[in-house]
Write a protein that holds these residues in place. Structure first.
Motif, PDB file in Angstrom:
ATOM      1  N   GLU A  67      86.161  80.947  48.209  1.00 34.99           N
ATOM      2  CA  GLU A  67      87.449  81.623  48.216  1.00 34.99           C
ATOM      3  C   GLU A  67      88.375  80.968  49.227  1.00 34.99           C
ATOM      4  O   GLU A  67      87.938  80.500  50.266  1.00 34.99           O
ATOM      5  N   SER A  87      89.870  86.105  46.300  1.00 34.33           N
ATOM      6  CA  SER A  87      88.478  86.180  45.876  1.00 34.33           C
ATOM      7  C   SER A  87      88.369  86.157  44.356  1.00 34.33           C
ATOM      8  O   SER A  87      89.045  86.929  43.670  1.00 34.33           O
ATOM      9  N   GLU A 166      83.281  92.080  50.510  1.00 34.19           N
ATOM     10  CA  GLU A 166      83.630  90.688  50.227  1.00 34.19           C
ATOM     11  C   GLU A 166      84.262  90.022  51.447  1.00 34.19           C
ATOM     12  O   GLU A 166      83.947  88.872  51.785  1.00 34.19           O
ATOM     13  N   TYR A 170      82.790  86.958  53.644  1.00 31.74           N
ATOM     14  CA  TYR A 170      83.584  85.742  53.862  1.00 31.74           C
ATOM     15  C   TYR A 170      83.502  85.311  55.320  1.00 31.74           C
ATOM     16  O   TYR A 170      83.258  84.143  55.632  1.00 31.74           O
TER      17      TYR A 170
END
Length: 307
Positions: A67, A87, A166, A170
């Protein structure tokens, strides 16, 4: 003669003051711009280090590309506002981030994620979460080497919970110490937090639930033994204190079924219900606004960052 000399002195002082004022006026934007660019560079360093680490490991077996992040351009009290994680799984995730000046990607830092209440959601305005809540600022007093992420999500349901996970993952792909990942949720953000913990509690070292209710499952938290601290006013005007009392009791019983002693359970789940005396004599005029006090309470915040 003396009068003329006095007049000249006064004129000289006025001119000097004007010169200083002009200097400050024109130099401050330059300093702000330099500081803002430094913060953007730090966000880009995070991205670069993520790319490098990603390239050299086999952690991601899905084959998806990493991402990307679009850094924000505005700064507020050390936070770079409105960064966007693009994302492929969860869409665009907006967040504000504080990265210490010393960060250069060469050593592991702690990570703190703070989830806001209703007034801090993205549609309320960029940066409203950290303009109305001080968790991200007070946290800086406890761990110096810590990146602080303040997501601006769109609700407090499963979508926002998935985006929080998410975003956490990351940041964990670069130089974050996985044993020092902390999270809190206030009001609606606490509901999001309960869904996060019900899905992937193993990501977090400890969690602080403030003035909210538990919407997720309990079993995953107990299975992973993720410590949780519940704090709320006894007469919270929005939730009341009963939902937290119920959540505490459910988690407590599950640990008891595992055979844990009371002292062991006390380290894993804490219920802190504040009576009216806690709020008296403070700027907080209603108990649901307790987040203003909780983030400044050394016992509460100290518990979180000492896990």
């Amino acid at each position: 003669m003396e009068k003329r000399k006095l007049v000249l002195i006064v004129i000289g002082v006025i001119i000097l003051a004007m010169v200083i004022t002009v200097y400050i006026y024109f130099s401050k934007p330059g300093r702000d711009e330099k500081k803002n660019q430094q913060t953007i560079n730090q966000v880009q360093t995070v991205q670069q280090k993520t790319d490098e680490k990603k390239e050299n490991t086999e952690k991601n077996t899905s084959g998806d590309e990493l991402e990307n992040v679009t850094p924000g351009s505005e700064e507020y009290r050390g936070f770079l506002l409105d960064n966007v994680l693009h994302s492929p799984n969860e869409g665009d995730i907006h967040y504000n981030v504080y990265i210490p000046d010393a960060y250069d990607g060469t050593k592991e830092y702690a990570l703190y994620v703070t989830l806001p209440g209703y007034q801090g959601l993205y549609f309320q305005g960029v940066g409203e979460n950290i303009r109305t809540e001080d968790f991200g600022f007070e946290a800086q007093k406890y761990i110096t080497d810590m990146i602080i992420v303040a997501p601006q999500l769109n609700d407090w349901g499963q979508t926002s919970a998935d985006q929080t996970i998410e975003l956490t993952q990351y940041f964990l792909t670069h130089y974050i110490n996985p044993s020092k990942v902390y999270i809190n949720g206030y009001s609606g953000g606490g509901e999001t937090l309960s869904l996060v913990l019900a899905k992937q509690p193993e990501l977090y070292t400890a969690a602080l639930m403030c003035s909210s209710q538990w919407d997720g499952a309990y079993e995953p938290v107990v299975e992973m033994k993720t410590p949780v601290y519940f704090v709320i006013g006894e007469s919270d005007e929005y939730y009341g204190s009963e939902p937290f009392k119920e959540a505490y009791q459910q988690i407590h019983e599950l640990y008891k079924e595992q055979g844990l002693s009371e002292s062991e359970i006390d380290k894993l789940v804490v219920l802190d219900v504040k009576d009216k005396d806690y709020f008296e004599g403070t700027p907080v005029t209603y108990q649901h606004g307790g987040g203003y006090l909780f983030c400044r309470d050394k016992e509460i915040m100290g518990w979180l960052f000492n896990q």
